[in-house]
Design a protein around this motif. Sequence first.
Motif, PDB file in Angstrom:
ATOM      1  N   ARG A 149       0.323  -9.445 -10.413  1.00  0.00           N
ATOM      2  CA  ARG A 149       0.156  -8.448  -8.932  1.00  0.00           C
ATOM      3  C   ARG A 149      -0.623  -7.485  -9.756  1.00  0.00           C
ATOM      4  NH1 ARG A 149       4.788  -5.291  -5.548  1.00  0.00           N
ATOM      5  NH2 ARG A 149       3.292  -4.154  -4.161  1.00  0.00           N
ATOM      6  N   ASP A 163       3.920   5.835  -2.396  1.00  0.00           N
ATOM      7  CA  ASP A 163       4.303   4.906  -1.300  1.00  0.00           C
ATOM      8  C   ASP A 163       4.451   3.419  -1.780  1.00  0.00           C
ATOM      9  OD1 ASP A 163       3.851   6.908   0.588  1.00  0.00           O
ATOM     10  OD2 ASP A 163       1.671   6.377   0.892  1.00  0.00           O
ATOM     11  N   ILE A 164       3.950   3.144  -3.060  1.00  0.00           N
ATOM     12  CA  ILE A 164       4.089   1.720  -3.379  1.00  0.00           C
ATOM     13  C   ILE A 164       4.864   1.675  -4.710  1.00  0.00           C
ATOM     14  CG2 ILE A 164       1.801   1.162  -2.345  1.00  0.00           C
ATOM     15  CD1 ILE A 164       0.472   0.767  -5.033  1.00  0.00           C
ATOM     16  N   GLY A 166       7.718   2.174  -5.598  1.00  0.00           N
ATOM     17  CA  GLY A 166       9.039   1.469  -5.759  1.00  0.00           C
ATOM     18  C   GLY A 166       9.065  -0.285  -5.580  1.00  0.00           C
ATOM     19  N   SER A 167       7.894  -0.506  -5.052  1.00  0.00           N
ATOM     20  CA  SER A 167       7.953  -1.933  -4.901  1.00  0.00           C
ATOM     21  C   SER A 167       7.645  -2.886  -5.972  1.00  0.00           C
ATOM     22  CB  SER A 167       7.029  -2.283  -3.522  1.00  0.00           C
ATOM     23  OG  SER A 167       5.611  -2.048  -3.926  1.00  0.00           O
ATOM     24  N   PHE A 168       7.374  -2.156  -6.911  1.00  0.00           N
ATOM     25  CA  PHE A 168       6.991  -2.990  -8.267  1.00  0.00           C
ATOM     26  C   PHE A 168       8.349  -3.087  -9.151  1.00  0.00           C
ATOM     27  CE2 PHE A 168       2.881  -2.072  -6.739  1.00  0.00           C
ATOM     28  CZ  PHE A 168       1.931  -2.909  -7.320  1.00  0.00           C
ATOM     29  N   THR A 172       6.101  -3.633 -14.940  1.00  0.00           N
ATOM     30  CA  THR A 172       5.019  -3.015 -14.365  1.00  0.00           C
ATOM     31  C   THR A 172       4.437  -2.081 -15.232  1.00  0.00           C
ATOM     32  OG1 THR A 172       5.451  -3.454 -12.055  1.00  0.00           O
ATOM     33  CG2 THR A 172       3.809  -1.974 -12.629  1.00  0.00           C
TER      34      THR A 172
END
Length: 224
Positions: A149, A163-164, A166-168, A172
């Motif tokens: 990803r 915004d993003i 924390g979704s990783f 990462t």
Amino acid sequence: MTALLVAHGQPSDPGPAARALDALAAKVASHLPGREVRAATLAEPGALARAVAGPPGTVLPLFMACGWFSETHLPTRLAQAGGAAWHILPPLGCTPEVQDLTVTLAAEAAAEGATALILAAHGSGRSPMPAAVTRLVASRVSRETAIARAEAAFLEQAPRLSDIAGSFPETTVCLPWFAAEGGHVAEDLPELLAEGGFRGRILPPVGLDPRLPALIARLLARQM
């Protein structure tokens, strides 16, 4: 012929960025025997005028995106400084060579266990062009490496890093799509990642990779 590296610099404290750019110019010059490589930041008063004094040469903007800065602002500043006759190359981040290097950095991170990557850039609220370059490189990372990803995220436009982040997953890496390590890289970027709950690792910016001086020298050699 003379080459000139131009960077944004740090308006609030021009000295450190100017010295870092001078050091980069010296490294680039070491790969170009007999050629002169100068440096100037836009933030340092009088630096551009001093750098363009004499016969015209080639300018390499150390910007990571195409757009207003490279197409309008820099030519205007050069003309005001007496350098209207200097030839401006495409910005560093718009060259295939630097984009290839970024994909290589992602592949190296994958070999060390990274499964995801955030390509962090400044972004712009006025033009889509800077974000387009970053997204292009992120898409190449997805296609050409083992990173499962890869996404672009920004300091000043959506999607913002906070915004993003924390979704990783913990595996990462965040790769700063910046030419130098100024306040955005040292302060703003880590703060936004922390705000978003980032659990991964921050890599050095693309512009600090030790392979870059030789790469820049090759770009300049084709024009000098």
